[in-house]
Structures are given as C-alpha cells and as structure tokens.
Scaffold this motif. Structure first.
Motif, mmCIF file in Angstrom:
data_model
loop_
_atom_site.group_PDB
_atom_site.id
_atom_site.type_symbol
_atom_site.label_atom_id
_atom_site.label_comp_id
_atom_site.label_asym_id
_atom_site.label_seq_id
_atom_site.Cartn_x
_atom_site.Cartn_y
_atom_site.Cartn_z
ATOM 1 N N SER A 78 0.834 -1.206 0.000
ATOM 2 C CA SER A 78 0.000 0.000 0.000
ATOM 3 C C SER A 78 0.868 1.255 0.000
ATOM 4 C CB SER A 78 -0.929 0.005 1.212
ATOM 5 O OG SER A 78 -0.186 0.068 2.410
ATOM 6 N N PHE A 79 0.299 2.335 -0.551
ATOM 7 C CA PHE A 79 0.952 3.647 -0.508
ATOM 8 C C PHE A 79 -0.128 4.715 -0.451
ATOM 9 C CE2 PHE A 79 0.526 2.379 -4.934
ATOM 10 C CZ PHE A 79 -0.004 3.493 -5.560
ATOM 11 N N ALA A 80 0.237 5.876 0.069
ATOM 12 C CA ALA A 80 -0.736 6.952 0.270
ATOM 13 C C ALA A 80 -1.202 7.522 -1.069
ATOM 14 C CB ALA A 80 -0.114 8.063 1.122
ATOM 15 N N LEU A 81 -2.517 7.687 -1.217
ATOM 16 C CA LEU A 81 -3.093 8.274 -2.427
ATOM 17 C C LEU A 81 -4.519 8.694 -2.112
ATOM 18 C CD1 LEU A 81 -2.446 8.832 -5.443
ATOM 19 C CD2 LEU A 81 -3.667 6.712 -5.955
ATOM 20 N N ASP A 82 -4.769 10.000 -2.149
ATOM 21 C CA ASP A 82 -6.113 10.468 -1.806
ATOM 22 C C ASP A 82 -6.968 10.632 -3.062
ATOM 23 O OD1 ASP A 82 -4.951 12.661 -2.992
ATOM 24 O OD2 ASP A 82 -5.633 14.099 -1.485
ATOM 25 N N GLY A 83 -8.266 10.731 -2.859
ATOM 26 C CA GLY A 83 -9.190 11.004 -3.953
ATOM 27 C C GLY A 83 -9.593 9.804 -4.778
ATOM 28 N N ALA A 84 -8.983 8.659 -4.578
ATOM 29 C CA ALA A 84 -9.289 7.440 -5.347
ATOM 30 C C ALA A 84 -9.362 7.713 -6.844
ATOM 31 C CB ALA A 84 -10.603 6.827 -4.857
ATOM 32 N N PRO A 85 -8.252 8.139 -7.469
ATOM 33 C CA PRO A 85 -8.278 8.393 -8.914
ATOM 34 C C PRO A 85 -8.547 7.112 -9.705
ATOM 35 C CG PRO A 85 -6.024 8.381 -8.115
ATOM 36 C CD PRO A 85 -6.897 8.338 -6.904
ATOM 37 N N LEU A 86 -9.237 7.272 -10.819
ATOM 38 C CA LEU A 86 -9.507 6.145 -11.700
ATOM 39 C C LEU A 86 -8.259 5.859 -12.535
ATOM 40 C CD1 LEU A 86 -11.485 4.097 -12.965
ATOM 41 C CD2 LEU A 86 -12.122 5.902 -14.587
ATOM 42 N N MET A 87 -7.760 4.661 -12.447
ATOM 43 C CA MET A 87 -6.578 4.271 -13.221
ATOM 44 C C MET A 87 -6.976 3.182 -14.204
ATOM 45 S SD MET A 87 -3.473 4.203 -10.464
ATOM 46 C CE MET A 87 -3.314 5.480 -9.198
ATOM 47 N N HIS A 88 -7.038 3.531 -15.462
ATOM 48 C CA HIS A 88 -7.257 2.523 -16.491
ATOM 49 C C HIS A 88 -5.968 1.795 -16.822
ATOM 50 C CE1 HIS A 88 -11.244 4.029 -18.397
ATOM 51 N NE2 HIS A 88 -11.427 2.913 -17.746
ATOM 52 N N ALA A 89 -4.842 2.457 -16.593
ATOM 53 C CA ALA A 89 -3.572 1.946 -17.105
ATOM 54 C C ALA A 89 -2.502 1.946 -16.024
ATOM 55 C CB ALA A 89 -3.109 2.795 -18.290
ATOM 56 N N VAL A 90 -1.544 1.046 -16.193
ATOM 57 C CA VAL A 90 -0.334 0.991 -15.397
ATOM 58 C C VAL A 90 0.755 0.489 -16.340
ATOM 59 C CG1 VAL A 90 -0.725 -1.391 -14.619
ATOM 60 C CG2 VAL A 90 0.639 0.137 -13.204
ATOM 61 N N ALA A 91 1.996 0.837 -16.059
ATOM 62 C CA ALA A 91 3.107 0.390 -16.906
ATOM 63 C C ALA A 91 4.204 -0.192 -16.030
ATOM 64 C CB ALA A 91 3.631 1.544 -17.762
#
Length: 409
Positions: free
Chosen positions: A155-168
């Motif tokens: 886990s890592f800190a990330l607010d707002g729960a952004p929508l991620m369609h992609a990762v690389a």
C-alpha cells in the motif's frame, strides 16, 4: 490450475464458465491461416444491455473470440457471471470497477475498488496492477501470480481514489498515473451512473514505485500537464531516465455523457522522467494512433515499432519511431477495428502477425483479420468470416495452445 499441469488454457477458460456456448463448425476463411498461429484471439466485453456495473467482478462478462489451429478457425463464445476475483483466468482482461452491493458497506467504503489493467513482467510471468479504494486514502500495488492469486500487496498513500485505467512496468519501476479523474460519491450513491468525474482542480502526476525489495514504498512523483491516460503502450528504463509511452486525452469523463472511452482527441504521448532533476518532459509521439501496443517481447524495454488503430477504428496503423515512417491500412467503409493483438513469429522486433477483429454494424457481421505486422498494407494472410456481430471490446489477448506463455495485446 498451474502451468505444470499442461492443460489447454483455452479449453480451461471455456469449461470454467457456468454457461457455455460452443460453435464447433469451422468458419469460412479467405486465404490461409499461418501454421504458426495456434491459439485463440480472445476478448472480454460487457454483456449486451449491461450498465457500467457490467465491469464489476460479480457482473456478467462475455468472453468471445476465434480459435485458430490446424488451418481452421472456430468461434468461441462464453457468457456467464463470474464470481470471485477477476484475475483468476486472464489477468490482462481483468480491468474492472466493483461497486458496493446492497448488503455491503457504503459506496465509499472498503469494498469499492478500481483496478488498472494488469501488465505482465516477461521475466517472471507475474502480473502487476494498481488498486484504488474510495474513502481509504491509499492505493495498493498488487503482484499476481500465474494462477491469478495475489502474491504481494504493497500500500501507498493516495487520496481522492483516482480512476486508473492503465499501469506500466519497467525493470525497476511500476509506473502509476495519478490523474484528474476521481471517485464521485454522489454519482456512486445513485448506482446507475459511472462514479468517476473529471476534477479541474486536481493536479496530474506520474509516479515511479520501486520494485526493488527494501526501497521506499511510496512512489516518486513527477508533475505533468493535466490529462487522462486510457491505455499504456510501454515503458522502459534509460540510464538515469524512465520513458513512458501511453495513449493520452486532454480530458475525460467531463462531457454531458460523462464518457471516457471514446477515441476522440486521443494520441500516443511520451513522457521522459529525469530521475536526477525530478523533471518530466512530454511531447506528442503519434497523432494518428490510438489503442496502441508494441511487440510483446519488447514490453518493459526500448521499442522501435508500435501498432494500433486510427481514431474510430477506421484504419490500422503501424509506426516506426526510428525511421519516422507510418503504415496506414484503411478499412472498407462502414467497418471499424477493435484492439489489435501482436503475435510473434520470428526473432526480430515486429516480425509477427497482427490479429484484429473488425465490425460492420450495418451488415451485422464481424471479420478477424490476420496481417503481416511489418506489411500492414499487403494482402491479408487470412480473413475469418463470423456469422454474427461480436460485441465491441477494448481489452483483447492472444492465448497460445497448448499450455504456454500467452502473447498479450
């Protein structure tokens, strides 16, 4: 199922569905199916008539495609409601959003989750993705084994729960896209509206999350211009830099329809992240291409060739970054292409086939094209005619048979 069982993965996929519809009669073929093509083109789509919740883990999923082998083609269609974890069968078709059900916690509770389309490490065969959780203020980097089981979660800190369609993925880093499309609680409460919206006030950034044991567990962030990334093409380490290519849009989920899946305004874009200075350089790479991919053997490494579609699927496109040349294969009027899949043939980059499903809505027919990837304008090696229109799908894959590593989009 493990890879040591030597089970045909295509038949394992088909037999796993609660309801199975097989079409054993060979399909009509123009040309000759190459002898080296022994496997199946498979796609995952929403079940016809489904809402946005059809992407949910418990929602109806339609796997469809064409099996090629022995010089013949046969149709595959499997419909069913798959419970459990969506990574169990084909991780690279598992992009999904799971809303909280009636008996679950509120929509911004821990049971809501968005998952980026997983990417595979060619060296280990493991898959990597990022999961975001509305209301929790964090995200997770998930490592998935070849059996679909989660082997590690960081886990890592990330607010707002952004929508991620992609990762690389590179040899050293997982590339994370924190962009201005975030969870919208009011829309989620309604239940029938897509629960993510464009936020003009949210900065955009790309994060590099180290894959090395013992390194920092938080990403290193690089500010970029506001945009939305719908599809990663490739990423690789370049000495003191990381190069990221992806399909970029100026914005998404912002119009009257709140849509984000269309190709209008999409282009392949390149970000070069300088590890020394912390700066990100960015520039358009290819204007005429969307749904782009590379030779699967170059994933995570420097690439020269890209393959994809023109906006709207009206043409197939191949681009040579070194030579600066572009091949464009225009499709017949009324026909559009989906996500192409590259299938390797020889040793050199780009030596292989491009397999793509095309649709003609007016005629209610689909065709599967088999093209020489290095000569897109040449005569198709094979055209498989399907008796009906298969549903549109943005996530496709190639599964080899018998059991062996799959060549992904």
């Amino acid at each position: 199922m493990t890879v040591t069982e030597h089970v045909d993965p295509i038949m394992a996929l088909m037999s796993a569905a609660p309801r199975r519809r097989t079409h054993d009669e060979p399909l009509p073929v123009d040309g000759v199916i190459p002898s080296g093509l022994d496997g199946a083109f498979v796609q995952a789509s929403r079940y016809p008539g489904g809402s946005w919740q059809s992407h949910a883990a418990a929602g109806p999923v339609l796997f469809s495609g064409v099996r090629l082998g022995g010089g013949t083609a046969r149709r595959l269609t499997t419909a069913g409601e798959f419970g459990g974890h969506p990574l169990e069968r084909m991780p690279d078709l598992a992009a999904w959003i799971r809303p909280a059900g009636p008996a679950a916690p509120p929509p911004d509770g821990p049971w809501s989750v968005s998952l980026a389309l997983p990417v595979q490490d060619r060296a280990t065969a493991e898959w990597h993705t990022i999961a975001t959780y509305p209301g929790l203020g964090c995200a997770e980097h998930l490592t998935i084994g070849t059996d679909g089981g989660i082997r590690d979660a960081r886990s890592f800190a990330l607010d707002g729960a952004p929508l991620m369609h992609a990762v690389a993925l590179t040899d050293r880093f997982v590339v994370v896209f924190d962009l201005p499309v975030t969870y919208h609680r009011a829309a989620a409460m309604v239940g029938t509206r897509f629960p993510y919206r464009w936020r003009r006030d949210r900065p955009a950034r790309i994060g590099l999350l180290s894959r090395r044991p013992g390194d920092a567990t938080e990403p290193r962030w690089f500010p970029i211009d506001p945009c939305y990334v719908s599809h990663s093409v490739n990423a690789y380490d370049d000495s003191g830099r990381v190069v990221v290519d992806a399909v970029r849009r100026e914005r998404a989920f912002d119009g009257p329809s709140r849509g984000g899946e269309g190709a209008a305004g999409s282009r392949v874009h390149r970000w070069t992240l300088d590890l020394g200075s912390g700066a990100a350089e960015e520039r358009p790479l290819v204007d005429s291409m969307t749904l782009a991919s590379v030779d699967s053997r170059r994933a995570g490494r420097r690439h020269q060739l890209m393959f994809g579609c023109a906006p709207g699927g009206r043409a197939l496109v191949g681009h040579d970054l070194a030579a600066g040349g572009t091949q464009v294969r225009e499709l017949e009027p009324g026909r559009r292409a989906g996500q192409p899949v590259f299938v390797p043939r020889g040793r050199a980059e780009g030596d292989g086939w491009l397999v793509v499903l095309t649709q003609n809505d007016a005629q209610r027919r689909s065709e599967l094209l088999v093209l020489d990837a290095l000569h897109l304008n040449g005569r198709p090696q094979a055209v498989v005619h399907l008796p009906a229109l298969l549903p549109a799908a943005r996530h496709t894959t190639w599964m080899t048979t018998p059991a062996g590593p799959a060549h992904r989009r």
